[in-house]
Design an enzyme around this catalytic site. Structure first.
Site, PDB file in Angstrom:
ATOM      1  CD  GLU A  52      67.633  64.488  20.371  1.00  0.00           C
ATOM      2  OE1 GLU A  52      68.356  65.439  20.112  1.00  0.00           O
ATOM      3  OE2 GLU A  52      66.782  64.025  19.568  1.00  0.00           O
ATOM      4  CG  ASP A  63      59.544  61.440  13.296  1.00  0.00           C
ATOM      5  OD1 ASP A  63      60.753  61.752  13.345  1.00  0.00           O
ATOM      6  OD2 ASP A  63      58.772  61.536  14.269  1.00  0.00           O
TER       7      ASP A  63
END
Ligand SMILES: Cc1ncc(COP(=O)(O)O)c(C=O)c1O
Lengths: 270, 428
Positions: A52, A63
């Site tokens: 990815e 994140d």
């Protein structure tokens, strides 16, 4: 999809070996565009079955600090969507493993849904993971993705009830990304106990492979997850290796390759 | 102008859309929590006990209804137009923010959650949230950009005094946008125990609708007060827009009154022709930020552009989706107001009326001064004075040079005495 996608084939190949797949994540443009291309290739050289590539974003709400730092470095280095697509193209032409893009929705929305799908497919990309695009808002993207032969991987979370899991897996393709814990990306000392239950509940709704990510960072954790899931997704631990190398490119690539091969051994442990 | 048969538009739709704006762009991990908020809010709306408890708090704790003040000396600076201030600055905690906070705090209790998180820019939403958490015995964590913790230090102290934990956010632009990012990260990890008490009319559905509804009281009161005082509706309603909550609160009741202009003043910082502004509707384009589609400041790749404003509460590159819709339909107008224009208006209201407004609210006052000169002395202009300026004395002191240098004889007269065009116009 009429013929089996590249992503489905890679996961089926791992299953045929009676093991979980290993999927590695790194953001594009980190530590530089060319350095990032080498780093993603190192993931595959070390043993990842699929990769990815993150599209760095100004507001990476999902994140933790590690990937935030990498995104920040990439953005300050001037990364553009064109560079992300070049990263996909160069990696996809160099390795057999399927290349996915993981991105927040707004960059795709702003670039143009159809245009992004077309350009990603032309670059050799296999599909997209869009963690802040829920199924309700995803129809336009899925139409464009299907037209260009791209898979759309949806994320499911421990808080999802069974009806919602069914609704999500009904429209996803490639695999289902099961978030191991409630939280943002980052390494954790323990794989959440919720992960196994979520995999079980997700499998009850679909034949798609179910891969587990968020917080998996060590070979032991990879082995633990491989025992109940179809794939193990590792991101922050790779980013951390590159951060630790602090600009020494060869050392960083060697560390990424070494971690990938240790994790690849982990998913093959019996 | 008709003053009855009053039905504001029925937006958003069931998916949270105001035309093409709004929606719910959130990670799966938050879907259940956001749906719970939406469900609980619908139940609460139908429960007379909820309305009664909230009304009681608004009256006896907040001090509503807030006053409507004729500012005659200030009006002289606005071309003689009659300017009326809706005094949200007189609410407990000093701004409009408490209206929404009390509503959501009651909702938090109904959902059985024990912890509240919130973002804050100017610190007013953080103070209001910390206040409600003290009142209801809830744990409270406030995220605030590091830049804002410095320029609104007084409010950091207030929040800590009230028992809240204040976390200075050091990522990105270190302002409101980044505080929201960090609050979302906290929420994803702690969603079982925690309600995210969002402070403006942005975010995923139902927040834009729910926060607006909790602030509607401003416009409902003000419309009746103006009718009562003036005998007719105002020609224009003016409010500052950061995320847009005080503006939606005062606009909403006037939307069916087609003769009433609705004017939002957004922060133009150092000017909309410079890169340093927060003029989302003037300079932005539609995109998805913080869970909804709306206008936002973004570059060619859909990366958010950092905003700038002297006012922490308006220093945000996004805007609530209902404002984007009101802009596109033409029902509301949005004007940029620079830092300097706002600071002048702040000084002018202080000197003419003895009311020190928040720098956010001063943007609306600057807009009213301009509008009054356009409309002339027959016009009636209603301004939402969203908050008071105590928190801004540090910034104002720096801007105007109000404080004596340390070590200087405190008895000596200031050599930086400020005069304003107000002083001149008023013959001082
Ligand atoms: C006094 C005051 N007015 C206005 C605002 C801007 O927020 P909104 O646009 O949501 O009313 C703030 C935000 O901090 C504020 O403190």
């Amino acid at each position: 999809m009429s013929t089996e996608s590249k992503l489905s084939a890679a996961l089926a190949a791992a299953r045929a070996e009676n093991r979980a797949a290993l999927i590695g994540y790194l953001p594009a443009g980190f530590p530089s565009v060319d350095g990032g291309i080498k780093a993603v290739r190192a993931l595959v050289e070390g043993g990842c079955d699929a990769v990815e590539i993150g599209l760095p974003h100004s507001d990476p709400v999902l994140d933790g600090p590690t990937i935030q730092t990498a995104d920040d470095i990439a953005l300050r280095g001037g990364i553009r969507i064109a560079d992300v697509l070049r990263t996909v193209r160069e990696v996809a032409s160099a390795v057999d493993a399927p290349v996915l893009v993981m991105t927040y929705w707004n960059p795709v929305d702003h670039y143009g849904t159809e245009r992004f799908a077309a350009d990603l497919a032309a670059a050799g990309g296999a599909g997209c993971i869009l963690p802040d695009l829920p199924v309700e808002e995803s129809e336009e993207w899925r139409t464009a993705a299907a037209k260009h032969g791209l898979d759309t991987v949806f994320v499911v979370a421990p808080s999802n009830r069974d009806e919602r899991l069914a609704r999500i897996t009904a429209v996803g393709s490639g695999f289902v990304y099961a978030a191991a814990v409630m939280g943002v990306t980052g390494t954790r000392t323990q794989v959440g106990h919720q992960a196994e239950d979520l995999v079980k509940r997700t499998r009850a709704t679909t034949d798609l492979p179910v891969c587990v990510g968020l917080g998996v960072s060590t070979p032991d954790q990879a082995a633990e997850v491989a025992a109940f899931a179809d794939g193990v997704i590792v991101g922050s631990a790779f980013v951390q290796r590159l951060l630790d190398a602090a600009g020494d490119e060869e050392a960083g690539l060697a560390a990424v390759r070494a971690l990938a091969s240790e994790l690849a051994a982990g998913v093959r442990r019996r | 102008m008709s003053t009855d048969h009053h039905t504001p538009p029925q937006v958003p739709d069931a998916r949270g859309y105001f035309g093409r704006f709004g929606g719910r762009f959130i990670p799966e991990a938050l879907v259940a929590a956001v749906e719970q908020v939406a469900d609980e809010y619908e139940k609460a709306k139908a429960d007379p006990a909820f309305a009664a408890e909230l009304d009681g708090l608004l009256k006896d704790y907040t001090g509503r209804p807030s006053a409507l003040t004729d500012v005659r000396r200030f009006s002289e600076l606005a071309g003689g137009a009659r300017v009326l201030l809706k005094r949200e600055d007189l609410n407990h905690t000093g701004s409009h923010k408490i209206n929404n906070v009390l509503g959501q705090a009651l909702l938090t209790r109904r959902m059985g959650k024990t912890r509240v998180i919130a973002e804050t820019g100017a610190g007013q939403h953080g103070v209001a949230t910390a206040t409600a958490c003290a009142l209801f015995g809830l744990d409270c964590t406030i995220y605030m950009g590091e830049v804002d913790t410095q320029r609104q230090a007084l409010n950091v102290a207030r929040m800590r005094m009230l028992g809240a934990e204040v976390i200075a956010v050091k990522s990105g632009s270190r302002t409101l946008k980044d505080a929201i990012n960090e609050a979302f990260r906290d929420w994803v990890a702690n969603v079982d125990s925690t309600h995210y008490l969002f402070g403006t009319v942005a975010g995923p559905h139902p927040f834009p609708m729910m926060v607006r509804d909790f602030h509607r009281v401003i416009g409902i009161e003000a419309r009746a007060q103006v009718l009562d005082r003036v005998g007719r509706l105002p020609d224009a309603v003016v409010a500052c827009v950061g995320g847009g909550s005080n503006a939606m609160g005062i606009f909403h009741e006037f939307i069916p009154d087609s003769g009433v202009r609705l004017i939002g003043c957004e922060a133009a910082g150092e000017g909309v022709d410079t890169p340093r502004h927060a003029a989302t509707l003037t300079k932005g384009s539609p995109g998805v930020l913080h869970g909804a589609r709306s206008y936002m400041l973004q570059d060619e790749d859909g990366q958010t552009i950092e905003s700038h404003s002297i006012s922490a509460g308006l220093d945000y590159p996004g805007i609530g989706p209902e404002h984007s819709w009101l802009k596109d339909t033409g029902r509301a107008e949005y004007r940029p107001v620079t830092d300097d224009q706002a600071m002048q208006a702040l000084l002018q209201l202080s000197r003419t009326e003895g009311i020190i407004p928040a720098i956010e609210s001063a943007h609306a006052l600057a807009g009213a001064l301009e509008l009054g000169r356009e409309l002339g002395p027959d016009a009636v202009i209603l301004v939402n004075l969203s908050g008071r300026g105590d928190k801004d004395m540090h910034t104002a002191a720096e801007y105007f040079g109000l404080l004596d240098d340390p070590g200087r004889d405190p008895g000596a007269p200031s050599d930086r005495a400020i005069t304003t065009d107000a002083d001149e116009k008023l013959g001082k």
